[in-house]
Motif scaffolding. Structure first.
Motif, PDB file in Angstrom:
ATOM      1  N   ILE A 281       1.038  -1.274  -0.197  1.00 20.96           N
ATOM      2  CA  ILE A 281       0.047  -0.493   0.237  1.00 20.96           C
ATOM      3  C   ILE A 281       0.458   1.007  -0.001  1.00 20.96           C
ATOM      4  O   ILE A 281       0.316   2.409  -0.752  1.00 20.96           O
ATOM      5  N   GLU A 282       1.504   1.171   0.742  1.00 23.50           N
ATOM      6  CA  GLU A 282       3.147   1.900   0.696  1.00 23.50           C
ATOM      7  C   GLU A 282       3.638   2.377  -0.513  1.00 23.50           C
ATOM      8  O   GLU A 282       3.672   3.535  -0.715  1.00 23.50           O
ATOM      9  N   ARG A 283       3.888   1.357  -1.005  1.00 23.20           N
ATOM     10  CA  ARG A 283       4.974   1.333  -2.361  1.00 23.20           C
ATOM     11  C   ARG A 283       3.778   2.129  -3.655  1.00 23.20           C
ATOM     12  O   ARG A 283       4.151   3.628  -4.411  1.00 23.20           O
ATOM     13  N   ALA A 284       3.026   1.969  -3.661  1.00 20.89           N
ATOM     14  CA  ALA A 284       1.491   2.149  -4.259  1.00 20.89           C
ATOM     15  C   ALA A 284       1.478   4.218  -3.903  1.00 20.89           C
ATOM     16  O   ALA A 284       1.024   4.227  -4.883  1.00 20.89           O
ATOM     17  N   ARG A 285       1.418   4.486  -2.544  1.00 14.55           N
ATOM     18  CA  ARG A 285       1.628   6.213  -2.839  1.00 14.55           C
ATOM     19  C   ARG A 285       2.938   6.363  -3.147  1.00 14.55           C
ATOM     20  O   ARG A 285       2.480   6.937  -3.485  1.00 14.55           O
ATOM     21  N   VAL A 286       3.806   5.656  -2.988  1.00 11.77           N
ATOM     22  CA  VAL A 286       5.261   6.600  -3.037  1.00 11.77           C
ATOM     23  C   VAL A 286       5.230   7.041  -4.626  1.00 11.77           C
ATOM     24  O   VAL A 286       6.185   7.334  -5.085  1.00 11.77           O
ATOM     25  N   ALA A 287       5.560   5.638  -5.368  1.00  9.48           N
ATOM     26  CA  ALA A 287       5.928   5.198  -6.443  1.00  9.48           C
ATOM     27  C   ALA A 287       5.554   6.543  -7.683  1.00  9.48           C
ATOM     28  O   ALA A 287       6.528   6.401  -8.452  1.00  9.48           O
ATOM     29  N   PRO A 288       4.346   6.897  -7.295  1.00  7.32           N
ATOM     30  CA  PRO A 288       4.132   7.968  -8.826  1.00  7.32           C
ATOM     31  C   PRO A 288       5.299   9.073  -8.438  1.00  7.32           C
ATOM     32  O   PRO A 288       5.099   9.795  -9.344  1.00  7.32           O
ATOM     33  N   VAL A 289       5.158   9.961  -7.180  1.00 13.97           N
ATOM     34  CA  VAL A 289       5.586  10.677  -6.431  1.00 13.97           C
ATOM     35  C   VAL A 289       7.004  11.282  -7.263  1.00 13.97           C
ATOM     36  O   VAL A 289       7.859  11.711  -7.208  1.00 13.97           O
ATOM     37  N   ALA A 290       7.372   9.505  -6.630  1.00 13.71           N
ATOM     38  CA  ALA A 290       8.725   9.114  -7.003  1.00 13.71           C
ATOM     39  C   ALA A 290       8.884   9.442  -8.489  1.00 13.71           C
ATOM     40  O   ALA A 290      10.023  10.014  -8.903  1.00 13.71           O
ATOM     41  N   ARG A 291       8.739   8.870  -8.686  1.00 13.01           N
ATOM     42  CA  ARG A 291       8.517   8.575 -10.686  1.00 13.01           C
ATOM     43  C   ARG A 291       8.302  10.069 -11.062  1.00 13.01           C
ATOM     44  O   ARG A 291       9.723  10.699 -12.466  1.00 13.01           O
ATOM     45  N   GLN A 292       7.271  10.674 -10.688  1.00 12.01           N
ATOM     46  CA  GLN A 292       6.945  12.195 -11.216  1.00 12.01           C
ATOM     47  C   GLN A 292       8.856  13.058 -10.883  1.00 12.01           C
ATOM     48  O   GLN A 292       9.341  14.094 -11.978  1.00 12.01           O
ATOM     49  N   LEU A 293       9.130  13.279  -9.306  1.00 11.60           N
ATOM     50  CA  LEU A 293       9.938  13.916  -9.158  1.00 11.60           C
ATOM     51  C   LEU A 293      11.847  13.390  -9.974  1.00 11.60           C
ATOM     52  O   LEU A 293      12.224  14.112 -10.623  1.00 11.60           O
ATOM     53  N   GLN A 294      12.042  12.307 -10.319  1.00 11.32           N
ATOM     54  CA  GLN A 294      12.533  11.863 -11.387  1.00 11.32           C
ATOM     55  C   GLN A 294      12.468  12.092 -12.740  1.00 11.32           C
ATOM     56  O   GLN A 294      13.744  12.482 -13.553  1.00 11.32           O
ATOM     57  N   MET A 295      10.992  12.357 -12.964  1.00 12.03           N
ATOM     58  CA  MET A 295      10.766  13.434 -14.426  1.00 12.03           C
ATOM     59  C   MET A 295      10.954  14.615 -14.983  1.00 12.03           C
ATOM     60  O   MET A 295      12.232  14.943 -15.873  1.00 12.03           O
ATOM     61  N   PHE A 296      10.782  15.452 -13.656  1.00 13.63           N
ATOM     62  CA  PHE A 296      11.241  16.549 -13.350  1.00 13.63           C
ATOM     63  C   PHE A 296      12.695  16.737 -13.597  1.00 13.63           C
ATOM     64  O   PHE A 296      13.305  17.786 -14.829  1.00 13.63           O
ATOM     65  N   ASP A 297      13.045  16.099 -12.692  1.00 15.30           N
ATOM     66  CA  ASP A 297      14.916  16.097 -13.434  1.00 15.30           C
ATOM     67  C   ASP A 297      15.526  15.390 -14.104  1.00 15.30           C
ATOM     68  O   ASP A 297      16.777  16.161 -14.939  1.00 15.30           O
ATOM     69  N   ALA A 298      14.748  14.600 -15.320  1.00 13.51           N
ATOM     70  CA  ALA A 298      15.128  14.491 -16.317  1.00 13.51           C
ATOM     71  C   ALA A 298      15.145  15.902 -17.270  1.00 13.51           C
ATOM     72  O   ALA A 298      15.898  15.365 -18.972  1.00 13.51           O
ATOM     73  N   ALA A 299      13.968  16.454 -17.156  1.00 10.55           N
ATOM     74  CA  ALA A 299      13.898  17.199 -18.347  1.00 10.55           C
ATOM     75  C   ALA A 299      14.798  18.446 -17.458  1.00 10.55           C
ATOM     76  O   ALA A 299      14.694  19.233 -19.159  1.00 10.55           O
ATOM     77  N   LEU A 300      14.382  18.818 -16.940  1.00 13.10           N
ATOM     78  CA  LEU A 300      15.945  19.514 -16.513  1.00 13.10           C
ATOM     79  C   LEU A 300      17.112  19.283 -17.228  1.00 13.10           C
ATOM     80  O   LEU A 300      18.103  20.075 -17.686  1.00 13.10           O
ATOM     81  N   ALA A 301      17.524  17.952 -16.815  1.00  9.87           N
ATOM     82  CA  ALA A 301      18.369  17.450 -17.458  1.00  9.87           C
ATOM     83  C   ALA A 301      18.855  17.612 -19.093  1.00  9.87           C
ATOM     84  O   ALA A 301      19.754  17.848 -20.168  1.00  9.87           O
ATOM     85  N   LYS A 302      17.827  17.408 -19.617  1.00  8.68           N
ATOM     86  CA  LYS A 302      17.276  17.624 -21.283  1.00  8.68           C
ATOM     87  C   LYS A 302      17.470  18.535 -21.566  1.00  8.68           C
ATOM     88  O   LYS A 302      18.023  18.991 -23.013  1.00  8.68           O
ATOM     89  N   ALA A 303      17.075  20.208 -20.878  1.00  7.00           N
ATOM     90  CA  ALA A 303      16.815  21.245 -21.345  1.00  7.00           C
ATOM     91  C   ALA A 303      18.158  21.688 -21.256  1.00  7.00           C
ATOM     92  O   ALA A 303      18.204  22.967 -21.604  1.00  7.00           O
ATOM     93  N   ALA A 304      18.982  21.110 -20.824  1.00  7.57           N
ATOM     94  CA  ALA A 304      20.964  21.713 -20.389  1.00  7.57           C
ATOM     95  C   ALA A 304      21.328  21.653 -21.289  1.00  7.57           C
ATOM     96  O   ALA A 304      21.257  20.781 -22.340  1.00  7.57           O
TER      97      ALA A 304
END
Length: 304
Positions: A281-304
């Motif tokens: 249950i906790e993993r289901a809560r954490v997974a989407p926000v962890a992946r979202q944070l990683q996607m924000f970071d990846a987008a910043l890397a791509k824009a650099a």
């Protein structure tokens, strides 16, 4: 190894283990390279790496692995303690290795202010180098005791991590920044209070667990603070809050440990007892926000 804790965000990453609880060298290396590629050159292994439950017999292997995996330009800071016996046992291993400092994990209960100050001083003497204090509660060390340790040359830096409902209203921190050199104090509770600690109290560095997922975002936040671009700093800070909210709601260490795995950074494996991994249950809560944070970071890397 550099010696300026404000040169980069101070990462406090988790430690990866295999199913049999042996060290996962490949995964730990992947996480360190991820952090270094994102501009992080200071990595401090403490609570998030569960050094509280690290056996003395396992300690030298962990120290040597971290030294081997990190780039020569990175500053690796291990932790020691929290009890006095473990501090003194670990001091001899630290003394034999090229760590410029180590952080003292704070004990909770069965201690006194004077006894804690004495123990930290003895540990620093045995280690042969100044240490990092980790302040998590006002009852751990008084400002006067911290100042005495600072004045004796025992203190390399202070990780300030006393949680307040309003980080701007903090009489202990107000006293601390006048009692010791504030350039030695690092905001120690992640991105959430970092801006207020920077602007109101003059702290010039911060630690982060979430930087393990988003090193570029966290590094950009530090750069915005240094540039006094407070609007951009606030925008970047907001991106961390969904993940940080889950850390606060469930458990900061457990959510970070499994969050790194769920974000696809590296497989952290089982967390060392006496802690435990997230349930389904906790993993289901954490997974989407962890992946979202990683996607924000990846987008910043791509824009650099």
């Amino acid at each position: 190894m550099h010696s300026d804790p404000g040169k980069s965000v101070v990462a406090v990453p988790p430690l990866a283990r295999n199913a049999d609880l042996t060290l996962n060298i490949k995964a730990n290396g992947a996480l360190i390279r991820h952090l270094e590629a994102g501009g992080v050159s200071t990595l401090m292994y403490g609570g998030n790496a569960n050094f509280y439950h690290l056996g003395v017999s396992d300690y030298p292997r962990v120290l040597d692995m971290l030294l081997e995996l990190a780039a020569p330009t990175s500053w690796i800071i291990p932790s020691a303690g929290p009890d006095f016996g473990k501090l003194m046992d670990q001091a001899r291993f630290l003394r034999e290795r090229p760590f410029p400092t180590a952080m003292v994990l704070p004990a909770s209960g069965f201690s006194t202010d004077a006894g804690t100050a004495d123990g930290i001083s003895r540990f620093a003497d045995a280690f042969g180098r100044p240490v990092i204090l980790y302040l998590k509660s006002e009852s751990y060390l008084s400002v006067a005791s911290v100042a005495r340790l600072h004045d004796k040359g025992v203190v390399a830096a202070i990780k300030y991590a006393i949680v307040r409902d309003d980080p701007g209203r903090d009489s202990y921190l107000s006293q601390l920044v006048t009692a010791v050199d504030r350039s030695r104090i690092i905001s120690g509770i992640g991105e959430r209070p970092a801006i207020q600690h920077w602007r109101q109290f003059g702290l010039r560095g911060f630690t982060s667990g979430s930087v393990s997922i988003a090193p570029r975002l966290s590094s950009a936040l530090l750069a915005a603070l240094k540039a006094e671009d407070h609007t951009e700093a606030e925008r970047l800070r907001e991106l961390f809050l969904p993940f940080e909210n889950e850390r606060d709601a469930i458990n900061p260490t457990r959510v970070l440990h499994d969050g790194v795995t769920l974000a696809g950074i590296a497989d952290m494996g089982p967390i060392l007892p006496l802690l435990s991994n997230l349930d389904n249950i906790e993993r289901a809560r954490v997974a989407p926000v962890a992946r979202q944070l990683q996607m924000f970071d990846a987008a910043l890397a791509k824009a650099a």
